[in-house]
Design a protein around this motif. Structure first.
Motif, PDB file in Angstrom:
ATOM      1  N   ASP A  90      47.384  45.803  34.716  1.00 18.96           N
ATOM      2  CA  ASP A  90      46.615  44.561  34.577  1.00 18.96           C
ATOM      3  C   ASP A  90      45.330  44.669  35.386  1.00 18.96           C
ATOM      4  O   ASP A  90      45.286  44.302  36.568  1.00 18.96           O
ATOM      5  CB  ASP A  90      47.431  43.354  35.011  1.00 18.96           C
ATOM      6  N   ARG A  93      43.744  41.802  37.494  1.00 14.20           N
ATOM      7  CA  ARG A  93      44.302  41.479  38.814  1.00 14.20           C
ATOM      8  C   ARG A  93      44.081  42.599  39.832  1.00 14.20           C
ATOM      9  O   ARG A  93      44.551  42.508  40.959  1.00 14.20           O
ATOM     10  CB  ARG A  93      45.793  41.194  38.697  1.00 14.20           C
ATOM     11  N   SER A 110      44.635  46.350  30.076  1.00 15.83           N
ATOM     12  CA  SER A 110      45.661  47.353  30.352  1.00 15.83           C
ATOM     13  C   SER A 110      45.232  48.688  29.766  1.00 15.83           C
ATOM     14  O   SER A 110      44.673  48.743  28.667  1.00 15.83           O
ATOM     15  CB  SER A 110      47.000  46.924  29.747  1.00 15.83           C
ATOM     16  N   LYS A 133      46.237  42.483  26.816  1.00 18.81           N
ATOM     17  CA  LYS A 133      47.140  41.695  27.667  1.00 18.81           C
ATOM     18  C   LYS A 133      47.761  42.638  28.685  1.00 18.81           C
ATOM     19  O   LYS A 133      47.768  43.861  28.495  1.00 18.81           O
ATOM     20  CB  LYS A 133      48.213  41.003  26.843  1.00 18.81           C
ATOM     21  N   ALA A 134      48.255  42.096  29.783  1.00 15.53           N
ATOM     22  CA  ALA A 134      48.910  42.917  30.793  1.00 15.53           C
ATOM     23  C   ALA A 134      50.040  43.704  30.136  1.00 15.53           C
ATOM     24  O   ALA A 134      50.781  43.182  29.307  1.00 15.53           O
ATOM     25  CB  ALA A 134      49.447  42.037  31.919  1.00 15.53           C
ATOM     26  N   ASN A 135      50.133  44.980  30.498  1.00 15.50           N
ATOM     27  CA  ASN A 135      51.124  45.847  29.872  1.00 15.50           C
ATOM     28  C   ASN A 135      51.439  46.988  30.837  1.00 15.50           C
ATOM     29  O   ASN A 135      50.621  47.877  31.036  1.00 15.50           O
ATOM     30  CB  ASN A 135      50.582  46.390  28.550  1.00 15.50           C
TER      31      ASN A 135
END
Length: 146
Positions: A90, A93, A110, A133-135
């Motif tokens: 991510d 972040r 990601s 998306k976060a992965n």
């Protein structure tokens, strides 16, 4: 480690059959991973280019795009520096990546990529998969990439 020698393998002189096979692979793996983008990049002296880009829905990357190398800011450049698997679950972040154009302009947060080396050990580029998306990916994804 950056190798300033010219990369002899270009879109024009790689066999069409090889390019088609690589394209099929990144298309199907991006689909299996459920990510919008799979890429094969190619380094040539002071440039890094997207050699192949998956034909997947939501992919913001186009084949043929070129950036300065080093200094592109691309996730792939970091992969080449590490000479190993690079997994960024991510980037939004992560202080190192949150202001990167991939995050701020393209919404790509990601990244999972590996360097590709030529038979003589010099760098060719990378193979990578990117997500909006976060992965964190999983062990199977890592194994497939390797």
């Amino acid at each position: 480690m950056h190798d300033p020698k010219p990369n002899p393998f270009t879109r024009e002189n790689l066999p069409k059959k090889v390019l088609a096979e690589w394209q099929r692979l990144i298309d199907s793996v991006a689909g299996q991973f459920g990510v919008p983008a799979g890429l094969v990049t190619r380094v040539d002296r002071d440039r890094i280019e997207i050699l192949l880009s998956s034909a997947t829905e939501g992919n913001p990357y186009t084949a043929g795009y070129v950036a300065q190398y080093p200094g592109s800011g691309w996730y792939c450049e970091h992969t080449l520096d590490k000479q190993a698997l690079n997994l960024i679950p991510d980037a939004s972040r992560d202080p190192q990546w949150r202001d990167n154009a991939a995050v701020t302009k393209l919404g790509i947060v990601s990244y999972m990529g590996m360097p590709i080396q030529l038979p003589d050990g010099s760098e060719f580029g990378t193979v990578c998969f990117l997500d909006n998306k976060a992965n964190a990916h999983n062990a199977l994804h890592v194994k497939m990439l390797e």
